[in-house]
Scaffold this motif. Structure first.
Motif, PDB file in Angstrom:
ATOM      1  N   MET A  38       0.832  -1.200   0.000  1.00 15.68           N
ATOM      2  CA  MET A  38       0.000   0.000   0.000  1.00 15.68           C
ATOM      3  C   MET A  38       0.867   1.252   0.000  1.00 15.68           C
ATOM      4  O   MET A  38       0.585   2.221  -0.717  1.00 15.68           O
ATOM      5  N   ALA A  39       1.954   1.238   0.791  1.00 18.88           N
ATOM      6  CA  ALA A  39       2.860   2.392   0.809  1.00 18.88           C
ATOM      7  C   ALA A  39       3.471   2.611  -0.565  1.00 18.88           C
ATOM      8  O   ALA A  39       3.526   3.752  -1.065  1.00 18.88           O
ATOM      9  N   ALA A  40       3.924   1.520  -1.196  1.00 16.13           N
ATOM     10  CA  ALA A  40       4.525   1.647  -2.524  1.00 16.13           C
ATOM     11  C   ALA A  40       3.520   2.181  -3.535  1.00 16.13           C
ATOM     12  O   ALA A  40       3.854   3.022  -4.392  1.00 16.13           O
ATOM     13  N   CYS A  41       2.276   1.705  -3.462  1.00 14.98           N
ATOM     14  CA  CYS A  41       1.247   2.158  -4.402  1.00 14.98           C
ATOM     15  C   CYS A  41       0.963   3.646  -4.235  1.00 14.98           C
ATOM     16  O   CYS A  41       0.885   4.394  -5.225  1.00 14.98           O
ATOM     17  N   PHE A  42       0.822   4.100  -2.997  1.00  7.94           N
ATOM     18  CA  PHE A  42       0.516   5.513  -2.790  1.00  7.94           C
ATOM     19  C   PHE A  42       1.731   6.394  -3.103  1.00  7.94           C
ATOM     20  O   PHE A  42       1.571   7.519  -3.596  1.00  7.94           O
ATOM     21  N   PHE A  43       2.956   5.895  -2.807  1.00 10.51           N
ATOM     22  CA  PHE A  43       4.131   6.666  -3.190  1.00 10.51           C
ATOM     23  C   PHE A  43       4.224   6.771  -4.713  1.00 10.51           C
ATOM     24  O   PHE A  43       4.592   7.823  -5.255  1.00 10.51           O
ATOM     25  N   GLY A  44       3.912   5.669  -5.415  1.00 11.09           N
ATOM     26  CA  GLY A  44       3.898   5.711  -6.871  1.00 11.09           C
ATOM     27  C   GLY A  44       2.834   6.657  -7.403  1.00 11.09           C
ATOM     28  O   GLY A  44       3.071   7.430  -8.336  1.00 11.09           O
ATOM     29  N   GLU A  45       1.643   6.614  -6.787  1.00 10.65           N
ATOM     30  CA  GLU A  45       0.566   7.519  -7.186  1.00 10.65           C
ATOM     31  C   GLU A  45       0.946   8.965  -6.891  1.00 10.65           C
ATOM     32  O   GLU A  45       0.595   9.884  -7.643  1.00 10.65           O
ATOM     33  N   LEU A  46       1.689   9.171  -5.812  1.00  8.81           N
ATOM     34  CA  LEU A  46       2.123  10.520  -5.450  1.00  8.81           C
ATOM     35  C   LEU A  46       3.029  11.098  -6.532  1.00  8.81           C
ATOM     36  O   LEU A  46       2.923  12.278  -6.889  1.00  8.81           O
ATOM     37  N   SER A  47       3.931  10.275  -7.076  1.00  7.89           N
ATOM     38  CA  SER A  47       4.811  10.743  -8.142  1.00  7.89           C
ATOM     39  C   SER A  47       4.058  10.956  -9.450  1.00  7.89           C
ATOM     40  O   SER A  47       4.501  11.712 -10.311  1.00  7.89           O
ATOM     41  N   TYR A  48       2.897  10.315  -9.583  1.00  7.62           N
ATOM     42  CA  TYR A  48       2.106  10.455 -10.816  1.00  7.62           C
ATOM     43  C   TYR A  48       1.264  11.733 -10.798  1.00  7.62           C
ATOM     44  O   TYR A  48       1.227  12.486 -11.771  1.00  7.62           O
ATOM     45  N   VAL A  49       0.575  11.973  -9.684  1.00  2.00           N
ATOM     46  CA  VAL A  49      -0.327  13.131  -9.635  1.00  2.00           C
ATOM     47  C   VAL A  49       0.409  14.429  -9.326  1.00  2.00           C
ATOM     48  O   VAL A  49      -0.113  15.515  -9.605  1.00  2.00           O
ATOM     49  N   LYS A  50       1.606  14.309  -8.689  1.00  2.97           N
ATOM     50  CA  LYS A  50       2.460  15.478  -8.423  1.00  2.97           C
ATOM     51  C   LYS A  50       1.701  16.607  -7.715  1.00  2.97           C
ATOM     52  O   LYS A  50       1.409  17.662  -8.296  1.00  2.97           O
ATOM     53  N   PRO A  51       1.380  16.427  -6.431  1.00  5.20           N
ATOM     54  CA  PRO A  51       0.729  17.511  -5.678  1.00  5.20           C
ATOM     55  C   PRO A  51       1.693  18.670  -5.487  1.00  5.20           C
ATOM     56  O   PRO A  51       2.914  18.476  -5.454  1.00  5.20           O
ATOM     57  N   PRO A  52       1.201  19.899  -5.358  1.00  6.20           N
ATOM     58  CA  PRO A  52       2.089  21.062  -5.159  1.00  6.20           C
ATOM     59  C   PRO A  52       2.850  20.947  -3.838  1.00  6.20           C
ATOM     60  O   PRO A  52       2.242  20.837  -2.767  1.00  6.20           O
ATOM     61  N   ALA A  53       4.174  20.954  -3.925  1.00  3.09           N
ATOM     62  CA  ALA A  53       5.015  20.725  -2.750  1.00  3.09           C
ATOM     63  C   ALA A  53       4.803  21.790  -1.680  1.00  3.09           C
ATOM     64  O   ALA A  53       4.810  21.497  -0.477  1.00  3.09           O
ATOM     65  N   ALA A  54       4.619  23.032  -2.106  1.00  2.00           N
ATOM     66  CA  ALA A  54       4.446  24.117  -1.132  1.00  2.00           C
ATOM     67  C   ALA A  54       3.190  23.907  -0.293  1.00  2.00           C
ATOM     68  O   ALA A  54       3.198  24.099   0.934  1.00  2.00           O
ATOM     69  N   ASP A  55       2.099  23.487  -0.949  1.00  2.00           N
ATOM     70  CA  ASP A  55       0.852  23.254  -0.212  1.00  2.00           C
ATOM     71  C   ASP A  55       0.969  22.046   0.714  1.00  2.00           C
ATOM     72  O   ASP A  55       0.404  22.046   1.813  1.00  2.00           O
ATOM     73  N   VAL A  56       1.709  21.015   0.281  1.00  2.00           N
ATOM     74  CA  VAL A  56       1.906  19.834   1.133  1.00  2.00           C
ATOM     75  C   VAL A  56       2.677  20.213   2.394  1.00  2.00           C
ATOM     76  O   VAL A  56       2.304  19.846   3.515  1.00  2.00           O
ATOM     77  N   LEU A  57       3.770  20.962   2.231  1.00  2.00           N
ATOM     78  CA  LEU A  57       4.562  21.386   3.389  1.00  2.00           C
ATOM     79  C   LEU A  57       3.754  22.306   4.302  1.00  2.00           C
ATOM     80  O   LEU A  57       3.838  22.205   5.531  1.00  2.00           O
ATOM     81  N   LYS A  58       2.968  23.184   3.706  1.00  2.00           N
ATOM     82  CA  LYS A  58       2.137  24.076   4.513  1.00  2.00           C
ATOM     83  C   LYS A  58       1.117  23.286   5.318  1.00  2.00           C
ATOM     84  O   LYS A  58       0.883  23.553   6.505  1.00  2.00           O
ATOM     85  N   GLY A  59       0.493  22.282   4.679  1.00  2.89           N
ATOM     86  CA  GLY A  59      -0.483  21.462   5.386  1.00  2.89           C
ATOM     87  C   GLY A  59       0.129  20.604   6.474  1.00  2.89           C
ATOM     88  O   GLY A  59      -0.537  20.265   7.463  1.00  2.89           O
ATOM     89  N   MET A  60       1.418  20.231   6.330  1.00  2.00           N
ATOM     90  CA  MET A  60       2.078  19.397   7.330  1.00  2.00           C
ATOM     91  C   MET A  60       2.375  20.159   8.606  1.00  2.00           C
ATOM     92  O   MET A  60       2.334  19.589   9.705  1.00  2.00           O
ATOM     93  N   PHE A  61       2.678  21.453   8.498  1.00  2.00           N
ATOM     94  CA  PHE A  61       3.172  22.196   9.661  1.00  2.00           C
ATOM     95  C   PHE A  61       2.244  23.298  10.141  1.00  2.00           C
ATOM     96  O   PHE A  61       2.450  23.856  11.220  1.00  2.00           O
ATOM     97  N   ILE A  62       1.221  23.640   9.354  1.00  4.28           N
ATOM     98  CA  ILE A  62       0.268  24.682   9.774  1.00  4.28           C
ATOM     99  C   ILE A  62      -1.113  24.048   9.878  1.00  4.28           C
ATOM    100  O   ILE A  62      -1.734  23.721   8.862  1.00  4.28           O
ATOM    101  N   PRO A  63      -1.611  23.815  11.099  1.00  8.70           N
ATOM    102  CA  PRO A  63      -2.930  23.176  11.254  1.00  8.70           C
ATOM    103  C   PRO A  63      -4.028  24.023  10.630  1.00  8.70           C
ATOM    104  O   PRO A  63      -4.071  25.241  10.798  1.00  8.70           O
ATOM    105  N   ASN A  64      -4.925  23.365   9.907  1.00  8.67           N
ATOM    106  CA  ASN A  64      -6.026  24.071   9.259  1.00  8.67           C
ATOM    107  C   ASN A  64      -7.178  23.082   9.079  1.00  8.67           C
ATOM    108  O   ASN A  64      -7.128  22.227   8.197  1.00  8.67           O
TER     109      ASN A  64
END
Length: 351
Positions: A1-27
């Protein structure tokens, strides 16, 4: 499951800035976001696993020295920290993939409906870019494996708690049968009656209950591991004590805030008659007060009982031998000089 989602992550390419913001700024946005966050917290930490991780340190060959015991604790800290870090990466990838896929502009009608009601039962479509038609099968196998893993850790934790705290021993197959029945029977009943939506809601409720139970495992563990009368030279450092208590009080504060505000909001906006609201308030508010008072009692309760005994402190030669993990001049350690608890030393480990 981890490999599948990591592979999907490289396919859809979410915006890195928004991912980092969501990780450290609760919203938290949307209905039920706070409840889902609390449920995620309980599902990740799980109070019974605090006992399990502590007990598994004893499964190593521990040298009879301060340095040896500290090394064992440090190695297990690295192991458990690595596993939690991998779990964190998997959660980040799941959330990033689902957010990126469901915010795409070219979604089909079916995918839009699934995104509007995204549950464990419908999340397999997120992996179609990597797995295609087999995504639902692989996803089901991964869910089964994660359920088995959770059940196994719960059974092991129950064994340590029953044998260590309650001195309750039973045959292995009986313990496994009882643990599995207690875990599976309520879920099976809810799934039969409420269907997949009821089962999904049960997962959220059960995880929230785990989060509300965290103080009753976390506070005693923090106080015990930070006490010189309990741990001697192995107690937590001042940095670990400060950080642990800040995180612990933050978790407790979030739970109490959500518990009180959500109940008051429900009590105000439900359609029950005033008499029913008053009766429910009379019943629930004392229970909430008992919960808060119990947490405060655990936090401020003083325990002056000394359980760590260090008789070798005044014997420099014996202390040096023990610190180095070596025997004394006769080749053996005298049992009356070894600081250990007999009632804890004889707990059998899982076979």
């Amino acid at each position: 499951m981890a490999a599948c989602f990591f592979g999907e992550l490289s396919y859809v390419k979410p915006p890195a800035a928004d991912v980092l913001k969501g990780m450290f700024i609760p919203n938290l946005k949307g209905n039920g976001a706070t409840a889902d966050a609390i449920a995620l917290l309980g599902a990740l930490i799980m109070p019974h696993n605090l006992f399990l991780h502590s007990a598994l340190v004893l499964s190593r060959r521990i040298p009879g020295s301060v340095r040896g015991i500290n090394d064992v604790c440090r190695f297990y800290l690295l192991e458990s920290g690595f596993s939690l870090f991998v779990a964190f990466l998997i959660n980040v990838s799941v959330i990033s993939v689902s957010g990126t896929v469901c915010s795409a502009k070219n979604l089909s009608g079916d995918n839009i409906d699934q995104c509007n009601d995204l549950t464990l039962n419908s999340a397999s479509f997120l992996l179609k870019n990597v797995l295609g038609k087999s995504s639902s099968t692989v996803y089901a196998i991964a869910l089964l494996a994660s359920g088995q893993s959770s059940t196994i850790t719960g059974t092991y934790a129950g064994q340590f708690i029953m044998q260590g705290f309650l001195d309750l021993k039973m045959r292995k197959w009986v313990r496994n049968l009882v643990s599995r029945c207690i875990a599976i029977t309520p879920s099976l009943i809810v799934s039969i009656i409420g269907g997949s939506s009821g089962a999904g809601r049960l997962i959220i409720i059960a995880s929230m209950i785990l989060s509300f139970e965290l103080p009753f495992a976390l506070i005693p563990l923090l106080k015990f591991s930070s006490s010189a009368t309990k741990m001697g030279p192995h107690k937590n450092s001042i940095y670990i004590i400060v950080v642990s208590w800040i995180l612990g009080l933050g978790i407790i504060g979030i739970n109490i805030y959500y518990l009180s505000t959500s109940f008051v909001d429900w009590l105000i906006h439900n359609n029950l008659p005033k008499t029913g609201k008053v009766l429910i308030g009379i019943l629930v508010f004392p229970l909430m007060a008992i919960y808060i008072l119990t947490v405060m009692y655990l936090t401020f309760r003083r325990d002056t009982v000394v359980t760590f005994i260090e008789p070798l402190k005044l014997e420099p030669v014996a202390q040096m031998c023990m610190e180095g993990g070596h025997a004394n001049a006769d080749g053996v350690f005298e049992q009356n000089h070894v600081p250990f608890r007999e009632d804890l030393a004889d707990i059998p480990f899982p076979e």
